[in-house]
Scaffold this motif. Sequence first.
Motif, PDB file in Angstrom:
ATOM      1  N   GLN A 119       0.808   4.085  -2.917  1.00 48.02           N
ATOM      2  CA  GLN A 119       0.453   5.470  -2.637  1.00 48.02           C
ATOM      3  C   GLN A 119       1.542   6.401  -3.136  1.00 48.02           C
ATOM      4  O   GLN A 119       1.256   7.458  -3.725  1.00 48.02           O
ATOM      5  N   ALA A 120       2.781   6.030  -2.907  1.00 48.53           N
ATOM      6  CA  ALA A 120       3.868   6.882  -3.380  1.00 48.53           C
ATOM      7  C   ALA A 120       3.887   6.946  -4.904  1.00 48.53           C
ATOM      8  O   ALA A 120       4.174   8.000  -5.492  1.00 48.53           O
ATOM      9  N   ALA A 173       1.242   6.641  -6.750  1.00 51.71           N
ATOM     10  CA  ALA A 173       0.069   7.424  -7.164  1.00 51.71           C
ATOM     11  C   ALA A 173       0.364   8.914  -7.133  1.00 51.71           C
ATOM     12  O   ALA A 173      -0.159   9.686  -7.944  1.00 51.71           O
ATOM     13  N   LEU A 174       1.200   9.321  -6.206  1.00 51.45           N
ATOM     14  CA  LEU A 174       1.478  10.742  -6.053  1.00 51.45           C
ATOM     15  C   LEU A 174       2.756  11.155  -6.744  1.00 51.45           C
ATOM     16  O   LEU A 174       3.270  12.246  -6.517  1.00 51.45           O
ATOM     17  N   PRO A 228       0.809  -1.226   0.000  1.00 50.42           N
ATOM     18  CA  PRO A 228       0.000   0.000   0.000  1.00 50.42           C
ATOM     19  C   PRO A 228       0.840   1.273   0.000  1.00 50.42           C
ATOM     20  O   PRO A 228       0.543   2.215  -0.738  1.00 50.42           O
ATOM     21  N   ALA A 229       1.875   1.288   0.809  1.00 55.87           N
ATOM     22  CA  ALA A 229       2.683   2.504   0.882  1.00 55.87           C
ATOM     23  C   ALA A 229       3.372   2.786  -0.450  1.00 55.87           C
ATOM     24  O   ALA A 229       3.454   3.944  -0.893  1.00 55.87           O
ATOM     25  N   THR A 258      -8.997   2.629  -5.631  1.00 54.33           N
ATOM     26  CA  THR A 258      -9.340   3.791  -4.819  1.00 54.33           C
ATOM     27  C   THR A 258      -8.400   4.952  -5.076  1.00 54.33           C
ATOM     28  O   THR A 258      -8.820   6.104  -5.165  1.00 54.33           O
ATOM     29  N   ILE A 259      -7.130   4.643  -5.185  1.00 54.66           N
ATOM     30  CA  ILE A 259      -6.201   5.763  -5.333  1.00 54.66           C
ATOM     31  C   ILE A 259      -5.817   6.024  -6.771  1.00 54.66           C
ATOM     32  O   ILE A 259      -5.015   6.894  -7.054  1.00 54.66           O
TER      33      ILE A 259
END
Lengths: 156, 590
Positions: B340-341, B343-344, B336-337, B381-382
């Motif tokens: 997320q990284a 995604a951004l 997940p981490a 979701t992201i």
Amino acid sequence: MHHQKTPSSEDKEKRPKFFINDHIDILVEILKRLDGPSLGVAACVCRLWSTLARNDSLWEHLCFRHVSSPPPSSVRPVVVALGGYKRLYRVCVRPVLSRLSDSDLVRRVWTRDEVQLSLSLFCVDYYERSGRLGGGGGGGDSSASSLMFLCNTVNV
Amino acid sequence: MKRDHRDTCTDQNGSKGEYSSSSSSVLNGKAKIWEEYQDGCGDDELLAVLGYKVRASDMAEVAEKLEQLEMVMGSAQEDGISQLSDTVHYNPSDLSGWVQSMLSEFNTVDGSAIDDPLFVAADSSSITSIHFSNSHQIENPASRVFHDDSEYDLRAIPGVAAYPQTHLDSEAESRRKRLKTSIGSNSIGSNSGVGADSGFASDPARPLVLVDSQETGVRLVHTLVACAEAVQQENLKLADALVKHVGLLAASQAGAMRKVATYFAEALARRIYRIYPQDSLDSSLHIQILQMHFYETCPYLKFAHFTANQAILEAFATASRVHVIDFGLKQGMQWPALMQALALRPGGPPTFRLTGIGPPQPDNTDALQQVGWKLAQLAETIGVEFEFRGFVANSLADLEPSMLEIRPPDVETVAVNSCFELHPLLARPGAVEKVLSSIKAMKPKIVTIVEQEANHNGPIFLDRFNEALHYYSNLFDSLEGSSGPSQDLVMSEVYLGRQICNVVACEGQDRVERHETLTQWRGRMDSAGFDLVHLGSNAFKQASMLLALFAGGDGYRVEENNGSLMLGWHTRPLIATSAWQLASSTESTR
């Protein structure tokens, strides 16, 4: 809907010039400058304030107010999808800030790394919660176990 | 403690008989010494190990008096102690007499004080009052007790560093030093220097309890090592006796030391009695549950994930399609981490493909697919395009790179991730070499490896034992400070206890916890054709911040070691993260 305060007999002549609740934009500006706990308290004042305080953009402002450079626009949809800024503040930002700084929470300047770390932890939180949907345990508000270490007091 | 003694009374009687009739050549001389000792004083040998001389016949009486004493002291907290400090005690190792004088207000019949020929009368009278507020005067009897040879049957055993007097080799000393600092906060007598006879550190405010757990801590370690030596020399009778001593000594400790000693004693017992833990299929599920608790309690796994992710993120900087091969997917907590990284990432996220490898499940459920589905939900979701495949394999060596359907490097960028998955391969010859060549065939841009920083794979059992004792003592010590639900802590300890059991009790292919140090892994990777990739300062910063978030986290240290990162507890590194790429790669090096 907030009613005008019933003036006491002495004040009947003196009409109040200014009700903050008539000027929501100013109210929002003021709320924007509060710190987390104060914002939470403000949400308990009346229904109007409660509605305003629940507005996620206020919490977004709170989260990133002291970041040296504003976060990229791609952050917002991700955070919203993962649970919103209010949750981000409560679960990650606030504990991270309080652990990593001794000084006043409000005046602390964030670095990009701390933002990144908070977001990563927030994502882990979402992932853990998603595994519990429909399962036992608390509702959506309960903190995921892997972030319990953030919520616990530091051993002196 | 008294109940233990009651229980072990019968054991001791049994073992007495065993020893006196033993005709084993090794034990002959010693058996005689034991017999003489037993008959001479009639003292309980197990208490004698702790420094008390109590007649075996008096045991029940003494236990009763101790109970009474406990009640008195408990009910009169502030006042009672100051009264007792005026009492004069002679010969404190005479437990019976000591307790009696403490209970002087009760009119119990005085148990006959043991006339101790080893305590010179003149000297004993100089050890007069033991004030509860003053610890200095304990020094004499403590050190005297320490030098009292005949009390310690362990000393009768030749060639064994059971008795610390002369066998203070630097390793044992330094280990004791480290152990002392680690148990200092837990033991009752507060911390002191290295030398065994330096006595107590003076701590005026603290009520003094005569059982110096610091001293017993030292003896505990030495007994453990002596037991391991006995096992090494295949002297199983001796090892058996020592293991029982360890159990007793461990009971007097508190905190991390007690837990570590208990686990090691159990593992030694398994090795001695050849009761090896059966690795059933169920156990893999249990291990996963235990590991989740371990993940939540302390930062080791999080550190591993975050530092590895940082290296992978930097390797993926400009790629538009990325593929991560995870050698041990488990619950997928690492990803997940990273997602997320990604995604951004400035410029938007790449297409993220994950291949997860895991062991077969007992109930044939597809655990890998479930994890993959959860991750897919998160990805949606992201806003990251996500693709997942799971592979079930008993061992990584069973994998063929062609199975993974890896696309060529110009299409996708590959990263291989192994968190604590490589060391079990060392149990089978040739396995790790095969896996490393498989990795090379996958043409990864980066390979991240996290392993325990310890050498638990040496050829000599005793060396492995000593290493493991030191390593896990530090690890348990770091857990002690963690806050959070106590159930998490207990499960984490059980998780580590399984590892201890494997390192100590198992051999051959069953011994899978074959940890090796970063230096050793470096050598292996170098000779297999990989070049080290330096982990950047970002990883260091993130790791430091992460550690600062943990309550009781003052002891954790992040160290940079020639481009790799190590997480340790105080001065002892415990896990190491390193990143690798193919040697003489045509891609731009860092």
